[in-house]
Design an enzyme around this catalytic site. Structure first.
Site, mmCIF file in Angstrom:
data_model
loop_
_atom_site.group_PDB
_atom_site.id
_atom_site.type_symbol
_atom_site.label_atom_id
_atom_site.label_comp_id
_atom_site.label_asym_id
_atom_site.label_seq_id
_atom_site.Cartn_x
_atom_site.Cartn_y
_atom_site.Cartn_z
ATOM 1 N N HIS A 290 0.829 -1.215 0.000
ATOM 2 C CA HIS A 290 0.000 0.000 0.000
ATOM 3 C C HIS A 290 0.858 1.256 0.000
ATOM 4 C CE1 HIS A 290 0.187 0.818 4.444
ATOM 5 N NE2 HIS A 290 0.204 -0.494 4.561
ATOM 6 N N ASP A 302 6.063 0.970 6.753
ATOM 7 C CA ASP A 302 4.649 0.621 6.563
ATOM 8 C C ASP A 302 3.981 1.676 5.700
ATOM 9 O OD1 ASP A 302 2.111 -0.346 6.734
ATOM 10 O OD2 ASP A 302 1.804 0.207 8.824
ATOM 11 N N GLU A 336 -5.175 1.817 2.563
ATOM 12 C CA GLU A 336 -5.160 0.577 3.352
ATOM 13 C C GLU A 336 -5.350 0.895 4.822
ATOM 14 O OE1 GLU A 336 -3.251 -2.670 5.767
ATOM 15 O OE2 GLU A 336 -2.865 -0.519 5.709
ATOM 16 N N GLU A 337 -4.640 1.929 5.284
ATOM 17 C CA GLU A 337 -4.680 2.239 6.722
ATOM 18 C C GLU A 337 -6.059 2.709 7.165
ATOM 19 O OE1 GLU A 337 -2.479 1.188 8.467
ATOM 20 O OE2 GLU A 337 -0.481 1.419 7.608
ATOM 21 N N ASP A 364 3.568 -6.322 3.432
ATOM 22 C CA ASP A 364 3.108 -5.252 4.327
ATOM 23 C C ASP A 364 3.433 -5.562 5.788
ATOM 24 O OD1 ASP A 364 1.952 -2.958 5.285
ATOM 25 O OD2 ASP A 364 -0.088 -3.716 5.216
ATOM 26 N N HIS A 433 3.259 2.564 12.845
ATOM 27 C CA HIS A 433 2.249 3.605 13.111
ATOM 28 C C HIS A 433 2.731 4.645 14.119
ATOM 29 C CE1 HIS A 433 -1.316 0.785 11.788
ATOM 30 N NE2 HIS A 433 -0.378 0.917 10.865
#
Ligand SMILES: [Zn+2]
Length: 471
Positions: A290, A302, A336-337, A364, A433
Site C-alpha cells: 500500500h 509501513d 489501506e490504513e 506489508d 504507526h
C-alpha cells in the site's frame, strides 16, 4: 457505505489484525508432485539466479535510491490527502520513465481524517504531560477538552466485571500488554465503543507495541453503531505503566484531554502496473503493497518498502527483457490504513475476474531480512510453492497463518491463493504507526534481498506451465 465497509474489514492485518498467533503451521516435505513439474520448476534455476544477481548487482541499488527519494520527498501519505495523490502521480511517472507504459489507475472514494490538535496532561496526583496520538477516525473532545478521573483496566473481561457506575464519566485507560498484534490490537479497534457502553467519556489505550521510548502508536479504530462516539487515543507504555502503578498505590488519577480533528471523504486511486503476459495475458500474478501511510513518521516501513519492492517486480522484469506467460501486475493499494478501502474497491470492481488471479501477493509486514512466504492455498498449491521456494534457500521458509498480508486477506477469503513476505520483522511493531517509522529503520541490503526474491519468485509463478490450483 463506509460503516458497512469498515465492518467487513474488521479482521485484517496492518490496520486491524486478527491474526491468531497460535495456528501457524510449517509444512513437512510430504508433497508428491508430477516429476515433470518438478523438473520444470528446477529448470528455472538459471533465470532466478540471473534475476537475483542483476538486482543485487545494480538494479536494486537504483531502486533503493528511488525508494529513499520517494520517502524523503513525500513523507507521510495519509488517505484522502493531496500528498498521497502527488505520491501516486510520482510512481506513475517513475514507472513510465523505466520504460513500462502499461500503468493505469482506478478511482475510488476514501476516508479523509485529519488530526488538528491533540494534547493531554495528568492533573492529579501531579501535573505531567501525557503524550497521546489519536486513533483514526476518533471524534473530537468539546473545545474546552475533557477533564475526568481515570480508571486503568487490563482487559475487556475486567471491563465486563466492573459496575457501570464505576466507569460512568471516567476516562478508561486500557493497559493490555502486547502479546501479539492480533491479540492486543482489539483494545485499539474496539475499546472506545466497549467503554462508551458503560458510560466512559474517553479512552486511552496502551500503544500496541512491545517496546517504547515514550512513543505513542496510532491506528484505525471502529465505532459500533448506536453507541456514543467518544474520543480515543494511544498513550505510551511508560505512561500506561505509571497510571497502573498510581492506581495500585491507591492514588486518584485525574486527566485532561483535548483533541480536535476533521473527517470527510476524498477521491484517491489504486495504481496498476502491468507487464503483459505473452501467452495468457488475462491471467494474473499480482504483487502488491500500500502506498498510503499513517500521518506520523514517513511511512517508510509501513508500507513504503513493501509498495516499492512490489512495484519493482514488473518494472525490473521488463528491464531484464523477461516476458512471462501470465501478466505480472503490481498494485499500489490506496487507503489501506483507513480500512483496506482501496483493496475492497478493487475486489468489488473485479469480482467477476477473480478466477483469473493465479496468485495474489503482498508485502506489508516489513522488508527486513527475507525468510520466505506465508502462503494460503490448497495442499497442491502449497506443494508447488514449496518446490519453487527450494531454489531460493535459505529464503525458503513457508508458513500458513491463514491470513497472509493485509489487503489481500479479502481475496484469500474468496478462495484466491495468497502469499505475503516472511521477513525477520521482530522489531516491526516497535516502529509501526509511530513517528519512528522512518528510513532509519530500513537496511539497503535487506530491502534489495527482499526485492530480488520477490521478483524472481513472481516470475517463476507467472511463467509456470500450470496454474496454481485452488481448493
Ligand atoms: Zn501497512
Amino acid at each position: 457505505m463506509m460503516d458497512i465497509l469498515l465492518k467487513l474489514i474488521i479482521v485484517s492485518l496492518c490496520v486491524v489484525v486478527v491474526k491468531p498467533s497460535v495456528i501457524i503451521q510449517r509444512y513437512d516435505d510430504d508433497c508428491v508432485l508430477d516429476p515433470e513439474l518438478v523438473e520444470e520448476i528446477a529448470s528455472y534455476q538459471n533465470v532466478t539466479k540471473y534475476i537475483v544477481n542483476e538486482i543485487k548487482a545494480g538494479l536494486g541499488h537504483t531502486m533503493y535510491q528511488e525508494y529513499t527519494e520517494f520517502i524523503d520527498k513525500f513523507g507521510a501519505r495519509p488517505s484522502g490527502t493531496d500528498v498521497l495523490e502527488r505520491s501516486i502521480d510520482h510512481m506513475i511517472n517513475l514507472t513510465k520513465s523505466k520504460g513500462l507504459a502499461d500503468v493505469t489507475t482506478e478511482e475510488l472514494e476514501v476516508p479523509h481524517w485529519v488530526r488538528i490538535h491533540e494534547s493531554a496532561s495528568m492533573i492529579q496526583p501531579h501535573l505531567k504531560n501525557i503524550a497521546i496520538l489519536g486513533f483514526g477516525p476518533s471524534v473530537s473532545t468539546p473545545p474546552e477538552g475533557i477533564t475526568a478521573q481515570a480508571i486503568v483496566i487490563n482487559s475487556f473481561e475486567e471491563l465486563d466485571k466492573i459496575n457501570a457506575k464505576d466507569i460512568q464519566g471516567k476516562i478508561v485507560v486500557f493497559d493490555a500488554h502486547f502479546i501479539s498484534y492480533g491479540d492486543t490490537v482489539v483494545y485499539r479497534t474496539q475499546g472506545a465503543s466497549k467503554a462508551a457502553k458503560k458510560g466512559a467519556v474517553a479512552t486511552l489505550v496502551r500503544s500496541i507495541t512491545p517496546f517504547s521510548i515514550y512513543s505513542p502508536h496510532t491506528g484505525a479504530q471502529y465505532y459500533e453503531d448506536n453507541v456514543t462516539k467518544i474520543p480515543t487515543a494511544a498513550i505510551t507504555l511508560e505512561d500506561a505503566d505509571l497510571m497502573r502503578r498510581l492506581q495500585d498505590e491507591g492514588e486518584k488519577i485525574v486527566l485532561h484531554i483535548n483533541m480536535s480533528s476533521t473527517f470527510d471523504t476524498k477521491k484517491s486511486r489504486n495504481t496498476i502496473v502491468d507487464l503483459k503476459g505473452t501467452v495468457h495475458p488475462e491471467k494474473l500474478v499480482i504483487v502488491s503493497g500500500h502506498i498510503d501511510s499513517w500521518d506520523v513518521g514517513q511511512g517508510a516501513m509501513d508500507d513504503g518498502g513493501g509498495m516499492m519492492i512490489s512495484w519493482f517486480v514488473p518494472v525490473v522484469l521488463n528491464l531484464l527483457k523477461l516476458k512471462p506467460k501470465r501478466t505480472v501486475r503490481a498494485i499500489l493499494w490506496t487507503a489501506e490504513e483507513a480500512g483496506l478501502v482501496g483493496a475492497q474497491a478493487y475486489l468489488n470492481k473485479h469480482m467477476d475476474d477473480l478466477h483469473n488471479i493465479n496468485l495474489i501477493m503482498e508485502s506489508d509486514e516489513g522488508t527486513f531480512k527475507p525468510l520466505g512466504l506465508d502462503f494460503a492455498g490448497s495442499k497442491k498449491a502449497r506443494c508447488i510453492v514449496q518446490e519453487v521456494l527450494k531454489q531460493f534457500a535459505p529464503i525458503n521458509k513457508m508458513e500458513n497463518s491463514g491470513y497472509p498480508g493485509s489487503d489481500i486477506v479479502i481475496f484469500v477469503r474468496k478462495g484466491v491463493p495468497g502469499a505475503s513476505l516472511l521477513n525477520q520483522n521482530e522489531k516491526y511493531y516497535w516502529f509501526h504507526h509511530s513517528e519512528g517509522d522512518t528510513m532509519n529503520v530500513q537496511n539497503i541490503n535487506d530491502v534489495i534481498d527482499c526485492s530480488a526474491f520477490w521478483a524472481a519468485f513472481s516470475y517463476v509463478i507467472a511463467n509456470l506451465s500450470v496454474d496454481i490450483p485452488r481448493t
